[in-house]
Design an enzyme around this catalytic site. Structure first.
Site, PDB file in Angstrom:
ATOM      1  N   GLY A  29       8.677   1.380  -8.226  1.00 22.52           N
ATOM      2  CA  GLY A  29       9.036   1.030  -9.600  1.00 22.52           C
ATOM      3  C   GLY A  29       8.266   1.833 -10.633  1.00 22.52           C
ATOM      4  O   GLY A  29       8.723   1.986 -11.771  1.00 22.52           O
TER       5      GLY A  29
ATOM      6  N   ALA B 266       6.335  -2.101  -8.190  1.00 26.42           N
ATOM      7  CA  ALA B 266       6.450  -3.546  -8.380  1.00 26.42           C
ATOM      8  C   ALA B 266       5.235  -4.212  -7.732  1.00 26.42           C
ATOM      9  O   ALA B 266       4.594  -3.635  -6.849  1.00 26.42           O
ATOM     10  CB  ALA B 266       7.731  -4.038  -7.720  1.00 26.42           C
TER      11      ALA B 266
ATOM     12  N   GLU C 188      10.149   5.015 -10.873  1.00 22.83           N
ATOM     13  CA  GLU C 188      11.395   4.678 -11.584  1.00 22.83           C
ATOM     14  C   GLU C 188      11.138   4.537 -13.094  1.00 22.83           C
ATOM     15  O   GLU C 188      11.968   4.938 -13.913  1.00 22.83           O
ATOM     16  CB  GLU C 188      11.996   3.388 -10.998  1.00 22.83           C
ATOM     17  CG  GLU C 188      12.508   3.601  -9.572  1.00 22.83           C
ATOM     18  CD  GLU C 188      12.904   2.304  -8.877  1.00 22.83           C
ATOM     19  OE1 GLU C 188      12.036   1.416  -8.761  1.00 22.83           O
ATOM     20  OE2 GLU C 188      14.055   2.177  -8.446  1.00 22.83           O
TER      21      GLU C 188
ATOM     22  N   GLU D  49       9.436   2.219  -0.921  1.00 20.17           N
ATOM     23  CA  GLU D  49      10.072   0.906  -0.733  1.00 20.17           C
ATOM     24  C   GLU D  49      10.569   0.652   0.684  1.00 20.17           C
ATOM     25  O   GLU D  49      10.462  -0.463   1.191  1.00 20.17           O
ATOM     26  CB  GLU D  49      11.252   0.735  -1.713  1.00 20.17           C
ATOM     27  CG  GLU D  49      10.831   0.400  -3.134  1.00 20.17           C
ATOM     28  CD  GLU D  49      10.740   1.614  -4.039  1.00 20.17           C
ATOM     29  OE1 GLU D  49      10.462   2.725  -3.522  1.00 20.17           O
ATOM     30  OE2 GLU D  49      10.923   1.465  -5.257  1.00 20.17           O
TER      31      GLU D  49
HETATM   32  N1  CO8 Z   1       1.519  -4.308  -5.768  1.00 20.05           N
HETATM   33  C1  CO8 Z   1       0.476  -5.164  -5.737  1.00 20.05           C
HETATM   34  N2  CO8 Z   1      -0.778  -4.727  -5.569  1.00 20.05           N
HETATM   35  C2  CO8 Z   1      -0.988  -3.397  -5.432  1.00 20.05           C
HETATM   36  C3  CO8 Z   1       0.066  -2.492  -5.470  1.00 20.05           C
HETATM   37  C4  CO8 Z   1       1.376  -2.994  -5.665  1.00 20.05           C
HETATM   38  N3  CO8 Z   1       2.431  -2.183  -5.767  1.00 20.05           N
HETATM   39  N4  CO8 Z   1      -0.444  -1.246  -5.305  1.00 20.05           N
HETATM   40  C5  CO8 Z   1      -1.759  -1.395  -5.180  1.00 20.05           C
HETATM   41  N5  CO8 Z   1      -2.108  -2.690  -5.250  1.00 20.05           N
HETATM   42  C6  CO8 Z   1      -3.437  -3.278  -5.175  1.00 20.05           C
HETATM   43  C7  CO8 Z   1      -3.993  -3.269  -3.754  1.00 20.05           C
HETATM   44  O1  CO8 Z   1      -3.485  -4.370  -3.032  1.00 20.05           O
HETATM   45  C8  CO8 Z   1      -5.468  -3.330  -4.016  1.00 20.05           C
HETATM   46  O2  CO8 Z   1      -5.809  -4.660  -4.328  1.00 20.05           O
HETATM   47  P1  CO8 Z   1      -7.179  -5.297  -3.718  1.00 20.05           P
HETATM   48  O3  CO8 Z   1      -8.278  -4.479  -4.349  1.00 20.05           O
HETATM   49  O4  CO8 Z   1      -7.136  -6.709  -4.191  1.00 20.05           O
HETATM   50  O5  CO8 Z   1      -7.099  -5.119  -2.245  1.00 20.05           O
HETATM   51  C9  CO8 Z   1      -5.646  -2.520  -5.295  1.00 20.05           C
HETATM   52  O6  CO8 Z   1      -4.344  -2.453  -5.891  1.00 20.05           O
HETATM   53  C10 CO8 Z   1      -6.104  -1.098  -5.029  1.00 20.05           C
HETATM   54  O7  CO8 Z   1      -5.228  -0.525  -4.100  1.00 20.05           O
HETATM   55  P2  CO8 Z   1      -5.709   0.124  -2.712  1.00 20.05           P
HETATM   56  O8  CO8 Z   1      -6.999  -0.459  -2.281  1.00 20.05           O
HETATM   57  O9  CO8 Z   1      -4.558   0.048  -1.758  1.00 20.05           O
HETATM   58  O10 CO8 Z   1      -5.955   1.629  -3.195  1.00 20.05           O
HETATM   59  P3  CO8 Z   1      -5.880   2.932  -2.299  1.00 20.05           P
HETATM   60  O11 CO8 Z   1      -6.449   4.019  -3.130  1.00 20.05           O
HETATM   61  O12 CO8 Z   1      -6.472   2.699  -0.958  1.00 20.05           O
HETATM   62  O13 CO8 Z   1      -4.310   3.192  -2.071  1.00 20.05           O
HETATM   63  C11 CO8 Z   1      -2.016   3.330  -2.761  1.00 20.05           C
HETATM   64  C12 CO8 Z   1      -3.499   3.497  -3.159  1.00 20.05           C
HETATM   65  C13 CO8 Z   1      -1.638   4.389  -1.728  1.00 20.05           C
HETATM   66  C14 CO8 Z   1      -1.186   3.548  -4.030  1.00 20.05           C
HETATM   67  C15 CO8 Z   1      -1.780   1.914  -2.174  1.00 20.05           C
HETATM   68  O14 CO8 Z   1      -2.347   0.957  -3.050  1.00 20.05           O
HETATM   69  C16 CO8 Z   1      -0.332   1.567  -1.981  1.00 20.05           C
HETATM   70  O15 CO8 Z   1       0.282   2.025  -1.041  1.00 20.05           O
HETATM   71  N6  CO8 Z   1       0.212   0.698  -2.883  1.00 20.05           N
HETATM   72  C17 CO8 Z   1       1.573   0.231  -2.779  1.00 20.05           C
HETATM   73  C18 CO8 Z   1       2.527   1.268  -3.293  1.00 20.05           C
HETATM   74  C19 CO8 Z   1       3.953   0.808  -3.098  1.00 20.05           C
HETATM   75  O16 CO8 Z   1       4.397   0.512  -2.009  1.00 20.05           O
HETATM   76  N7  CO8 Z   1       4.710   0.756  -4.210  1.00 20.05           N
HETATM   77  C20 CO8 Z   1       6.082   0.324  -4.179  1.00 20.05           C
HETATM   78  C21 CO8 Z   1       6.136  -1.148  -4.462  1.00 20.05           C
HETATM   79  S1  CO8 Z   1       7.751  -1.818  -4.261  1.00 20.05           S
HETATM   80  C22 CO8 Z   1       8.552  -1.359  -5.667  1.00 20.05           C
HETATM   81  O17 CO8 Z   1       8.029  -0.729  -6.555  1.00 20.05           O
HETATM   82  C23 CO8 Z   1       9.954  -1.801  -5.719  1.00 20.05           C
HETATM   83  C24 CO8 Z   1      10.605  -1.547  -7.076  1.00 20.05           C
HETATM   84  C25 CO8 Z   1      12.065  -1.851  -7.009  1.00 20.05           C
HETATM   85  C26 CO8 Z   1      12.296  -3.266  -6.576  1.00 20.05           C
HETATM   86  C27 CO8 Z   1      13.745  -3.577  -6.594  1.00 20.05           C
HETATM   87  C28 CO8 Z   1      14.073  -4.813  -5.816  1.00 20.05           C
HETATM   88  C29 CO8 Z   1      14.051  -4.622  -4.316  1.00 20.05           C
END
Ligand code: CO8
Length: 261
Positions: free
Chosen positions: A112, A67, A115, A135
């Site tokens: 997500g 998400a 999922e 999450e």
């Molecule tokens: N949401 C928004 N932006 C994101 C997300 C995300 N999930 N993942 C990555 N990005 C963005 C980063 O913020 C970054 O943006 P910017 O260049 O502007 O800083 C860009 O993508 C590139 O990411 P990174 O620089 O972080 O890239 P890395 O190679 O260093 O890291 C990772 C890659 C490990 C994947 C890292 O980006 C990360 O940890 N991302 C988040 C992953 C995460 O936590 N996903 C779960 C999200 S919550 C969810 O899915 C809930 C679903 C169910 C909800 C139900 C209701 C509660």
């Protein structure tokens, strides 16, 4: 088709390719992306007559990184509920579609995103893929069907280990525990997914569709009811023109020409 965050293309052999297209944020699913997916799955896919749908992410790094955390963080309670409802609807549309789906996991499949892959019928992972449910690191838990679909695939213990720790696993570990069906060299992810989709597309479409229903619906029933469902559906298949064509083609030592009737 006028979409901003998703792309769709239909290939000549009746294979559809659906790509989540926000590579700058690792294809994170914001509200508008979910909205576009819903429109595509509800209004467009049923008229496309594709025999297999590949779902993937744009760019080199991610399938879908979950998400959109930035957008979620700004949401009010009612918006959040709508966001969750829309995601649930999208995933159910994929899971219940008569069209078989293959997740081509070309990188991160997190939260997500994982999922979403689990809502697809079959998962092919690049050797570079990383999967997991981070999450709990954000103070939430997998709420887009994750706690339920993962449990059904992995069982209770492994699901709890992944969900409670939020740790990512690599593609080979995902294969070992049954979270994905195949791991392939990164650059071959799409070609392997296409080959698999192509193999499915050649089979009797009614048979594939009914088998999907029997497997999905039957897995939620007790065995006696599930067997009854299986018997009913396979009898319907037997009455189809495709069944006659498939059996005649075998006996005449030729390839079948299925019509979906
Ligand atoms: N949401 C928004 N932006 C994101 C997300 C995300 N999930 N993942 C990555 N990005 C963005 C980063 O913020 C970054 O943006 P910017 O260049 O502007 O800083 C860009 O993508 C590139 O990411 P990174 O620089 O972080 O890239 P890395 O190679 O260093 O890291 C990772 C890659 C490990 C994947 C890292 O980006 C990360 O940890 N991302 C988040 C992953 C995460 O936590 N996903 C779960 C999200 S919550 C969810 O899915 C809930 C679903 C169910 C909800 C139900 C209701 C509660």
């Amino acid at each position: 088709m006028g979409f901003k965050y998703i792309q769709y293309q239909k290939e000549p052999n009746s294979i559809g390719i659906l790509t989540v297209n926000r590579p700058n944020v690792l294809n994170a699913l914001n509200w508008d992306t979910l909205g576009e997916l819903k429109v595509f799955l509800e209004d467009i896919l049923p008229g496309e007559e594709v025999k297999a749908l590949i779902v993937t992410g744009a760019g080199e790094k991610a399938f879908v990184a979950g998400a959109d955390i930035a957008q979620m963080n700004e949401m009010k309670e009612r918006d959040f509920q709508d966001y969750v409802d829309t995601a649930h609807r999208v995933y159910e549309l994929i899971e219940n579609s008569s069209c078989p789906s293959i997740a081509a996991i070309n990188g991160y499949a997190l939260g997500g995103g994982c999922e979403l892959a689990l809502a697809c019928d079959i998962r092919i992972a690049s050797e570079k893929a990383r999967l997991g449910f981070p999450e709990v690191k954000l103070g939430i838990f997998p709420g887009w069907g994750g706690t339920q679909r993962v449990t059904r695939v992995l069982g209770l213990g492994k699901t709890k280990e992944l969900v409670f720790t939020g740790e990512m696993i690599d593609a080979n570990e995902a294969l070992r525990i049954g979270l994905v069906e195949k791991v392939v060299p990164h650059e071959e992810t799409m070609s392997v997914a296409r080959d698999l989709a192509g193999a499915i597309a050649k089979r009797g479409p009614i048979a594939v569709r009914m088998a999907k229903t029997a497997i999905n619906a039957g897995s939620e029933m007790d065995l006696q009811k599930a067997l009854l469902l299986e018997k009913t559906l396979v009898s319907l298949c037997f009455d189809s023109e495709d069944r006659i064509e498939g059996m005649n083609a075998f006996l005449e030592k030729r390839e079948p020409a299925f019509t979906g009737r």
